[in-house]
Design a protein around this motif. Structure first.
Motif, PDB file in Angstrom:
ATOM      1  N   THR A 236       0.815  -0.859  -0.459  1.00 21.54           N
ATOM      2  CA  THR A 236       0.233   0.124  -0.008  1.00 21.54           C
ATOM      3  C   THR A 236       0.895   0.733  -0.005  1.00 21.54           C
ATOM      4  O   THR A 236       0.667   2.355  -0.209  1.00 21.54           O
ATOM      5  CB  THR A 236      -1.028   0.225   1.064  1.00 21.54           C
ATOM      6  OG1 THR A 236      -0.400   0.618   2.358  1.00 21.54           O
ATOM      7  CG2 THR A 236      -1.823  -1.281   1.426  1.00 21.54           C
ATOM      8  N   THR A 243       0.324   6.852  -6.508  1.00 22.68           N
ATOM      9  CA  THR A 243      -0.707   7.251  -6.655  1.00 22.68           C
ATOM     10  C   THR A 243      -0.309   8.749  -7.237  1.00 22.68           C
ATOM     11  O   THR A 243      -0.577  10.312  -7.667  1.00 22.68           O
ATOM     12  CB  THR A 243      -1.601   7.290  -6.213  1.00 22.68           C
ATOM     13  OG1 THR A 243      -1.254   7.975  -5.215  1.00 22.68           O
ATOM     14  CG2 THR A 243      -2.201   6.238  -6.355  1.00 22.68           C
ATOM     15  N   ARG A 252      -7.808   1.699 -11.060  1.00 20.58           N
ATOM     16  CA  ARG A 252      -8.164   1.572  -9.706  1.00 20.58           C
ATOM     17  C   ARG A 252      -7.141   1.059  -9.093  1.00 20.58           C
ATOM     18  O   ARG A 252      -6.577   0.200  -9.429  1.00 20.58           O
ATOM     19  CB  ARG A 252      -9.361   0.649  -9.935  1.00 20.58           C
ATOM     20  CG  ARG A 252     -10.742   0.886 -11.110  1.00 20.58           C
ATOM     21  CD  ARG A 252     -11.633  -0.532 -11.055  1.00 20.58           C
ATOM     22  NE  ARG A 252     -12.754  -0.077 -11.582  1.00 20.58           N
ATOM     23  CZ  ARG A 252     -13.410  -0.769 -12.533  1.00 20.58           C
ATOM     24  NH1 ARG A 252     -13.609  -1.838 -12.739  1.00 20.58           N
ATOM     25  NH2 ARG A 252     -14.478   0.460 -13.521  1.00 20.58           N
ATOM     26  N   THR A 447     -10.992   7.541  -8.351  1.00 16.99           N
ATOM     27  CA  THR A 447     -11.434   6.742  -6.620  1.00 16.99           C
ATOM     28  C   THR A 447     -10.967   5.405  -6.159  1.00 16.99           C
ATOM     29  O   THR A 447     -10.682   4.663  -7.500  1.00 16.99           O
ATOM     30  CB  THR A 447     -13.391   5.777  -6.936  1.00 16.99           C
ATOM     31  OG1 THR A 447     -14.296   6.896  -6.721  1.00 16.99           O
ATOM     32  CG2 THR A 447     -13.798   5.594  -5.048  1.00 16.99           C
ATOM     33  N   THR A 448     -10.294   5.724  -5.006  1.00 10.92           N
ATOM     34  CA  THR A 448      -9.557   4.475  -4.895  1.00 10.92           C
ATOM     35  C   THR A 448      -9.622   3.733  -3.138  1.00 10.92           C
ATOM     36  O   THR A 448     -10.947   4.228  -3.050  1.00 10.92           O
ATOM     37  CB  THR A 448      -7.692   4.245  -4.537  1.00 10.92           C
ATOM     38  OG1 THR A 448      -7.833   5.246  -3.132  1.00 10.92           O
ATOM     39  CG2 THR A 448      -6.856   5.443  -5.786  1.00 10.92           C
ATOM     40  N   ILE A 450      -9.874   1.347   0.131  1.00 10.35           N
ATOM     41  CA  ILE A 450      -9.294   1.214   1.333  1.00 10.35           C
ATOM     42  C   ILE A 450      -9.768  -0.069   2.184  1.00 10.35           C
ATOM     43  O   ILE A 450     -10.704   0.199   1.951  1.00 10.35           O
ATOM     44  CB  ILE A 450      -8.154   2.501   1.586  1.00 10.35           C
ATOM     45  CG1 ILE A 450      -7.642   3.578   0.846  1.00 10.35           C
ATOM     46  CG2 ILE A 450      -7.519   2.231   3.005  1.00 10.35           C
ATOM     47  CD1 ILE A 450      -7.670   4.602   1.832  1.00 10.35           C
ATOM     48  N   GLN A 468      -6.579   7.859   3.985  1.00 15.37           N
ATOM     49  CA  GLN A 468      -7.866   8.242   3.062  1.00 15.37           C
ATOM     50  C   GLN A 468      -7.117  10.011   2.921  1.00 15.37           C
ATOM     51  O   GLN A 468      -8.263  10.107   2.339  1.00 15.37           O
ATOM     52  CB  GLN A 468      -8.848   8.064   4.018  1.00 15.37           C
ATOM     53  CG  GLN A 468     -10.003   8.499   3.465  1.00 15.37           C
ATOM     54  CD  GLN A 468     -11.463   7.942   3.757  1.00 15.37           C
ATOM     55  OE1 GLN A 468     -11.846   7.098   5.109  1.00 15.37           O
ATOM     56  NE2 GLN A 468     -12.964   7.128   2.687  1.00 15.37           N
ATOM     57  N   LEU A 471      -5.833  10.495  -0.195  1.00 12.88           N
ATOM     58  CA  LEU A 471      -6.240  10.652  -1.334  1.00 12.88           C
ATOM     59  C   LEU A 471      -7.343  10.963  -1.613  1.00 12.88           C
ATOM     60  O   LEU A 471      -8.477  10.339  -0.984  1.00 12.88           O
ATOM     61  CB  LEU A 471      -5.458   9.220  -1.578  1.00 12.88           C
ATOM     62  CG  LEU A 471      -4.284   8.217  -1.369  1.00 12.88           C
ATOM     63  CD1 LEU A 471      -4.501   6.976  -1.698  1.00 12.88           C
ATOM     64  CD2 LEU A 471      -3.392   9.452  -2.061  1.00 12.88           C
ATOM     65  N   SER A 474     -10.604   8.369  -1.805  1.00  7.57           N
ATOM     66  CA  SER A 474     -10.608   7.442  -1.584  1.00  7.57           C
ATOM     67  C   SER A 474     -12.083   6.731  -0.679  1.00  7.57           C
ATOM     68  O   SER A 474     -12.566   7.537   0.492  1.00  7.57           O
ATOM     69  CB  SER A 474      -8.886   6.856  -0.789  1.00  7.57           C
ATOM     70  OG  SER A 474      -9.008   7.479  -0.015  1.00  7.57           O
ATOM     71  N   THR A 508     -18.275   2.102  -5.934  1.00  5.80           N
ATOM     72  CA  THR A 508     -17.886   1.498  -4.479  1.00  5.80           C
ATOM     73  C   THR A 508     -18.970   2.270  -2.999  1.00  5.80           C
ATOM     74  O   THR A 508     -19.862   3.397  -3.857  1.00  5.80           O
ATOM     75  CB  THR A 508     -17.069   2.571  -3.634  1.00  5.80           C
ATOM     76  OG1 THR A 508     -17.094   3.661  -4.006  1.00  5.80           O
ATOM     77  CG2 THR A 508     -15.542   2.232  -4.684  1.00  5.80           C
TER      78      THR A 508
END
Length: 539
Positions: A236, A243, A252, A447-448, A450, A468, A471, A474, A508
């Motif tokens: 991560t 990113t 993604r 959008t990512t 976690i 979060q 980013l 997220s 999401t």
């Protein structure tokens, strides 16, 4: 921060007064460039990616030493050792793949996975395509694993003779004496010298930033215009760096069990936080064992279980099991209960059997394995090189001694073991980087997702909250009241549903959601294990 996550079925912070890191570390410090602007490293990455896109990866039968079954195929991608010199020395990273099993109309590209470390290989990941939890994802994606630079056959690093690295038995005092501390300081200095001697000038190029750049070259070699990536644990962190370096290349991205990316915490303070968190997870294990005292007979309360464990430690100090399992090997094996509760029945069974005069399960679980010594030492060498290169570390032993002594008063289980593992960074001679300030601007990144377990010890959940915040856009999915390290594609159907929705459909929740914990592991009694051993089909 040794934080290696399993993928699914295969495989916050307590407030403390800590010393402020004010003393510059040994070795020069230079800024971690390449994340903004037309730097040499940014240009070198673009050159290497274009070259890889043109060449591609020639996938074929996997070498026997990888131990990967068909239909997994293997290949290599060449990347610059030094991205400032893209036409200079090249190194080959090994890559594994299983093609998407669904029709071509369903295919969404390649899903690249990294399991963490630093120092862990993801070459095994394509085998996940056969697991029920991953089959729908594997219909839509080529499942891709790889060994990062330094790992396995990818320009492997070594700092010490593997046989010396796994020498046993060893002690593991939770409150070490001054003389023992001096022994470990000498060992850390020797290990740091070994890394510098064996790797030479290449040592400085094993960093998280280069792991992120390598990931972009791999993306290009796979023929992907944008990257779909899942990183667990340490994966991560360099995923977050990706990113920041290449926000426009992200399709993604899943961050499973997130490292705290705050530059002030990379890596010294993250390791202190990990030591605190492991104490909570060690307590969870003891609560579970006490609940199943009828099975294990290790004590009906957590305190009684702790006494049973200390009894085993004391006996092993006097007489190592099988001549190889001393307190150090016992402790190393028991650390796994902090990573995943699948280990709880195994470790409880081994302790129980030992106290019933049967050391064989403990020997099987804790004794060093000569057949994996090379892999074990290689993993530790990469871990050390990356973390020591990535950031400043205190070079004054008094800082380490003060901080870890303070923490060990309330969290003795992992604290000193963690300190000894990282202590070579106090004596590192290669140049250090300043960690990148991971963050993205609104609209800069898709959008990512976690994923985090509320009681994760290896990467405490505050890291997920910090990631979060950094980013934009997220989404955080939390498994409540659970401590598994690496939860995606594992035993929680709710978590897996969110993972599938994101990877397959791009869906999401708005910002956050939570899942109930997965069931606790089922205890297995010694009598039941004995009965199972009589059955030809028993595992």
């Amino acid at each position: 921060m040794r934080a290696v996550a399993k993928f699914g079925a295969v495989a916050g912070l307590v407030s403390l007064v800590l010393t402020t890191l004010t003393v510059p570390p040994a070795g020069a410090v230079h800024p971690a460039d390449g994340f903004a602007g037309a730097t040499a490293e940014a240009h070198g990455t673009a050159v290497a990616a274009a070259r890889a896109a043109s060449t591609g990866i020639a996938f074929g039968a996997c070498p026997e030493e990888e131990g990967l079954p068909k239909p997994v195929t293997c290949g290599t991608v060449r990347v610059p050792l030094d991205y400032a010199k893209p036409s200079g020395r090249q190194i080959a990273l090994t890559v594994s793949r299983v093609r998407a099993s669904g029709p071509s109309a369903e295919r969404q590209g390649a899903l690249v996975y990294n399991p963490g470390g630093p120092g862990a290989s993801g070459m095994y990941f394509p085998m996940a395509a056969e697991l029920p939890e991953w089959k729908r994802i594997a219909r839509a994606y080529d499942i891709v694993g790889y060994a990062p630079r330094g790992v396995g056959r990818s320009a492997p690093l070594s700092c010490q003779d593997p046989a010396d690295f796994i020498k046993a038995p060893t002690p593991a005092p939770t409150h070490p004496s001054p003389s023992y501390k001096q022994e470990r300081i000498a060992q850390a200095k020797a290990y740091a010298r070994g890394c510098a001697r064996k790797a030479g000038a290449a040592l400085t190029h094993y960093t998280s930033l280069n792991n992120a750049r390598d990931l972009d070259v791999l993306r290009a070699a796979l023929g992907e215009k944008k990257l779909t990536f899942m990183g667990a644990s340490y994966g991560t962190y360099f995923g977050a760096l990706y990113t920041t370096l290449f926000p426009g290349h992200v399709r993604r991205m899943v961050f499973d069990s997130a490292v705290n990316p705050d530059p002030s915490r990379i890596w010294y303070r993250n390791n202190l936080a990990q030591s605190v968190a492991f104490e909570t997870r060690w307590a969870d294990f003891r609560v579970w064992v006490a609940k199943h005292d009828a099975t294990y007979k290790l004590g009906a309360t957590p305190k009684e279980v702790a006494r049973s464990y200390e009894q085993v430690r004391a006996e092993l100090a006097l007489k190592p099991a099988g001549g190889k399992v001393g307190p150090g090997q016992l402790h190393a094996a028991m650390l796994s209960v902090g990573y995943h509760d699948d280990y709880w029945p195994l470790r409880a069974h081994a302790l129980s059997a030992y106290l019933k005069d049967d050391p064989k399960p403990l020997i099987a679980q804790a004794a060093p394995r000569p057949d994996t010594a090379k892999e074990t030492e290689n993993s530790n060498a990469v871990y050390t090189a990356v973390e020591c290169n990535d950031a400043p570390w205190p070079d004054d032993w008094k800082i380490w001694d003060h901080d870890n002594t303070q923490i060990a008063r309330v969290a003795p289980f992992e604290t000193w073991d963690n300190a000894w593992m990282n202590l070579p960074c106090a004596f590192w001679t290669a140049p250090r980087q300043q960690p990148v300030d991971v963050r993205t601007q609104p609209g800069e990144l898709p959008t990512t997702l976690i994923l985090a377990a509320e009681r994760d010890a290896a990467t405490p959940i505050e890291g997920a909250h910090e990631l979060q915040r950094r980013l934009d856009g997220s989404v955080l999915i939390t498994e409540e009241d659970a401590g598994t390290h690496g939860i995606g594609g594992g035993g929680n159907a709710c978590v897996n549903a969110y993972l599938e929705d994101y990877l397959l459909r791009g869906k999401t929740p708005v910002r956050r959601a939570s899942c109930a914990p997965h069931p606790e592991p089922d205890p297995v009694s010694l009598d039941r294990r004995a009965e199972q051993r009589k059955l030809p089909h028993a595992v």
